[in-house]
Design an enzyme around this catalytic site. Structure first.
Site, PDB file in Angstrom:
ATOM      1  N   CYS A   1       0.788  -1.399  -0.054  1.00 34.62           N
ATOM      2  CA  CYS A   1       0.063  -0.062   0.106  1.00 34.62           C
ATOM      3  C   CYS A   1       0.927   1.300  -0.030  1.00 34.62           C
ATOM      4  O   CYS A   1       0.586   2.126  -0.388  1.00 34.62           O
ATOM      5  CB  CYS A   1      -0.917  -0.006   1.260  1.00 34.62           C
TER       6      CYS A   1
ATOM      7  N   HIS B   1      -1.585   1.286   6.631  1.00 38.74           N
ATOM      8  CA  HIS B   1      -1.880   1.560   5.309  1.00 38.74           C
ATOM      9  C   HIS B   1      -1.537   2.834   5.155  1.00 38.74           C
ATOM     10  O   HIS B   1      -1.294   3.756   5.671  1.00 38.74           O
ATOM     11  CB  HIS B   1      -3.562   1.344   5.407  1.00 38.74           C
TER      12      HIS B   1
ATOM     13  N   ASP C   1      -8.048   5.587  -2.887  1.00 41.46           N
ATOM     14  CA  ASP C   1      -7.270   4.588  -2.134  1.00 41.46           C
ATOM     15  C   ASP C   1      -6.804   3.518  -3.464  1.00 41.46           C
ATOM     16  O   ASP C   1      -7.682   2.686  -3.971  1.00 41.46           O
ATOM     17  CB  ASP C   1      -7.626   3.824  -1.158  1.00 41.46           C
TER      18      ASP C   1
END
Length: 661
Positions: free
Chosen positions: A225, A267, A282
């Site tokens: 991520c 994250h 995202d």
């Protein structure tokens, strides 16, 4: 400032923006008086990320910049890192070849940064009041700005097909050729990353998570991520769009309902500045998902995480700095942990709300109730501890209602799935049930499937105007009659299921006698004993091949322990539409008795009853065929008909059994 005096030396340019004391004081008053983990991280990690970035470049420089040509070329490209502290101070550090023109003085010059838009407004660096959206969600849109996704169809198709030819700059240049605004440039970058970069599960699970360089990501097309967010930010900056990486906690892969969050953030995602406002996205979660059982990543594009409405984004993203929630009022970490987590598919499939709004439910008198509101008719199903049992799920025109009865005390996992417009059910909600009491009187049949009761779906499948609109039918004598309209060309099939051991499919249907009239079907039901039974309804288009399709079921309840009805007689294919049986209704006849028969039969020339002997039936003035037979010496009795008076072939339509002597 220089790191080393040689041909590969790099220079570092810094851009420091310090807001006025008055503005800093105003921002400070907006911060929560209690220190929260987000603020702590911002204090200890705001400029630390910049120092870490410089340290990584120093390590590369000490190693002599060893590597292939593409890596060396990458090191010659300017690297820009931006960070903020919680008082609004911005620090931008650029690392570039010593003799190169700093990008801070070109594309990201101080004059350009502060010159403002065409109206003379200063472009904000930290999110402010005009970026904040009201919480809770107002149901206006899934997006944080008005979007018509059809507008992106051509751009999406083009961007998804772009291939990497050399470096990142050329890739971005190819992607934005067809883009005519910052929004379209961001969209093209988003689409490319979501369709080409795979989530690296192994790297994400390492304790010391490595930093992914853009060149490595382009080469392997895999990252975690941090790499997704870093690549997205880098590509946006090349395209001239303001973008930042936002670290924080997430309810993603491995999340357990109700868990707490502490320690390192797990994250990272992005915020982009478009049309005078900050917006969230995202690309990690937009690209696909990880199977929790196999830990394998699958590309599965998810539009939900592109410019998501902040009031929805906060359900599974909690940033280190609460300003990046883009909410008023902002949510605390405790609220983030306790609030109900609606998965992205909840909103993708048109759900609007669910009740209860907390992820943990305590049963009341052994029952838990969940309701969902949707913007359109939707099919649902549920699982309790992995099984489709112990619940009553009824469909509503705009949602559903579920009543769950856990079979044991303790903790249970409840999952709810929705179908939407696709052929696949997707998980949309998860609850944890706490049960401290079990109502033994509410044991539901294991064969009671979902949904229960007629609904918009049964109407869509050709069953209309039911005599019993409620899903539960109580009968005191163990008998009931249910009818409903049937659209032309639809065949109906029904079966009865209890929890009394293995019963053949034929036996299950023999407790139901079906009467098909022109546009309506009646089901006469006789229960074999007291208890709870599932009455399943199936349909099939007569002109189509294949099996009957399950539509819904009723729950039949009888508390009378004296009930002991026999099966109905067995009917055969020639038992035609509109036929009606008045007597005998029992499929088992007593021995050595005279038994009267009375039936309404259509299109029949002759009718008879056959046992040890043959007894003809006669047609009375009211249109019923009547007569009687004697069961002496018989094991089975048949009703037979002759459809054509010119023929001698009789067809079987009903079969009775005779008790032993």
């Amino acid at each position: 400032m220089e790191l080393k005096k040689d041909s590969n030396a790099v220079a570092i340019d810094m851009l420091l923006i310090v807001h006025s004391e008055k503005r800093r004081a105003a921002q400070a008053t907006q911060l929560d008086s209690q220190t929260d983990p987000g603020a702590l991280l911002q204090n200890r990690g705001g400029f630390q990320g910049v120092r870490n970035g410089i340290r990584k470049w120093q390590e590369l420089e000490r190693n002599g910049f060893q590597g292939n040509l593409s890596e060396k070329q990458c090191l010659q490209q300017p690297q820009v890192i931006t960070s903020y502290d919680n008082q609004g101070t911005q620090l931008t550090v650029e690392i570039h070849p010593q003799d190169a023109m700093p990008q801070l003085l070109k594309k990201f010059s101080l004059a350009k940064r502060l010159q403002g838009d065409k109206n003379g407004n200063m472009r904000p660096r930290q999110p402010g009041g005009k970026d904040a959206h009201a919480y809770p969600w107002d149901r206006s849109s899934l997006k944080s700005m008005p979007l018509d996704l059809r507008h992106f169809e051509k751009l999406d198709a083009s961007a998804s097909q772009v291939t990497v030819k050399s470096g990142l700059d050329e890739l971005v240049s190819d992607l934005i050729q067809e883009a005519h605004s910052d929004l379209e440039r961001v969209r093209a970058i988003w689409i490319w990353i979501c369709h080409h970069i795979e989530y690296d599960v192994e790297a994400a699970q390492e304790k010391d998570r490595q930093a992914f360089k853009p060149t490595d990501i382009l080469r392997t097309q895999k990252t975690n991520c941090d790499g997704y967010a870093g690549l997205f930010e880098r590509m946006c900056r090349i395209a001239g769009v303001q973008c930042v990486t936002v670290p924080g906690y997430s309810k993603g892969f491995g999340y357990q309902t109700g868990q707490s969050f502490s320690g390192e953030f797990d994250h990272a995602w992005n915020a982009v500045y478009l049309e005078g406002h900050w917006h969230l996205l995202d690309s990690t979660w937009g690209s696909g998902l990880v199977d929790t059982t196999t830990s394998k990543f699958t590309f599965l594009y998810n539009e939900f995480y592109f410019l998501t409405h902040p009031a929805l984004f906060i359900e599974d993203h909690f940033p280190d700095n609460k300003n990046w929630q883009l909410l008023k009022p902002p949510q605390s970490l405790r609220q983030f942990e306790n609030n109900m987590y609606h998965k992205s598919e909840f909103y993708n499939k048109g759900m609007l709300s669910a009740h209860p709004e907390t992820s943990m439910i305590r049963t009341v008198n052994g029952k838990a109730t969940v309701t969902i509101e949707s913007c359109a008719p939707t099919l649902f199903m549920f699982m309790l501890n992995g099984k489709q049992e112990h619940g009553l799920l009824s469909l509503r025109k705009n949602g559903m209602k579920l009543e769950v009865y856990p079979p044991t005390m303790g903790t249970h996992k409840l999952q709810i799935f929705a179908k939407g417009n696709s052929e696949i059910y997707s998980s949309v909600l998860e609850y944890t049930l706490k049960c401290n009491y079990v109502d033994l009187s509410v044991r539901l049949p294991a064969e009671l499937h979902q949904p229960v009761g007629p609904s918009w779906f049964s109407e869509q499948m050709g069953i209309t105007k039911p005599s019993h609109p409620d899903p539960i039918i109580h009968t005191s004598d163990g008998r009931c009659s249910i009818s409903f309209g049937v659209e032309e060309g639809i065949s109906v099939l029904a079966s009865l299921h209890g929890d009394d051991g293995t019963i053949t499919e034929e036996t299950q249907r023999r407790y139901i006698f079906q009467l098909d009239r022109e546009k309506r079907t009646e089901l006469k039901v006789q229960l074999p004993h007291a208890g709870k039974f599932a009455l399943k309804i199936f349909v099939k288009k007569r002109q189509e091949q294949g099996n009957f399709i399950f539509v819904f079921n009723y729950l039949l309840c009888c508390a009378n322990t004296k009930v002991n009805w026999p099966m109905f007689p067995e009917s055969f294919g020639n038992w035609g539409q509109g036929n009606e049986l008045l007597e005998p209704l029992s499929g088992v006849l007593p021995a050595n008795r005279n038994i009267p028969f009375k039936l309404k039969l259509h299109g029949i020339a002759k009718a008879l009853v056959k046992g040890q002997d043959t007894w003809p039936l006669t047609l009375n003035p009211e249109g019923y065929w009547e007569g009687s037979c004697n069961t002496a010496g018989c094991q089975e009795i048949y009703v037979m008909v002759l459809e054509n008076a010119n023929h001698n072939f009789y067809s079987y339509i009903l079969k009775y059994k005779v008790n032993d002597q």
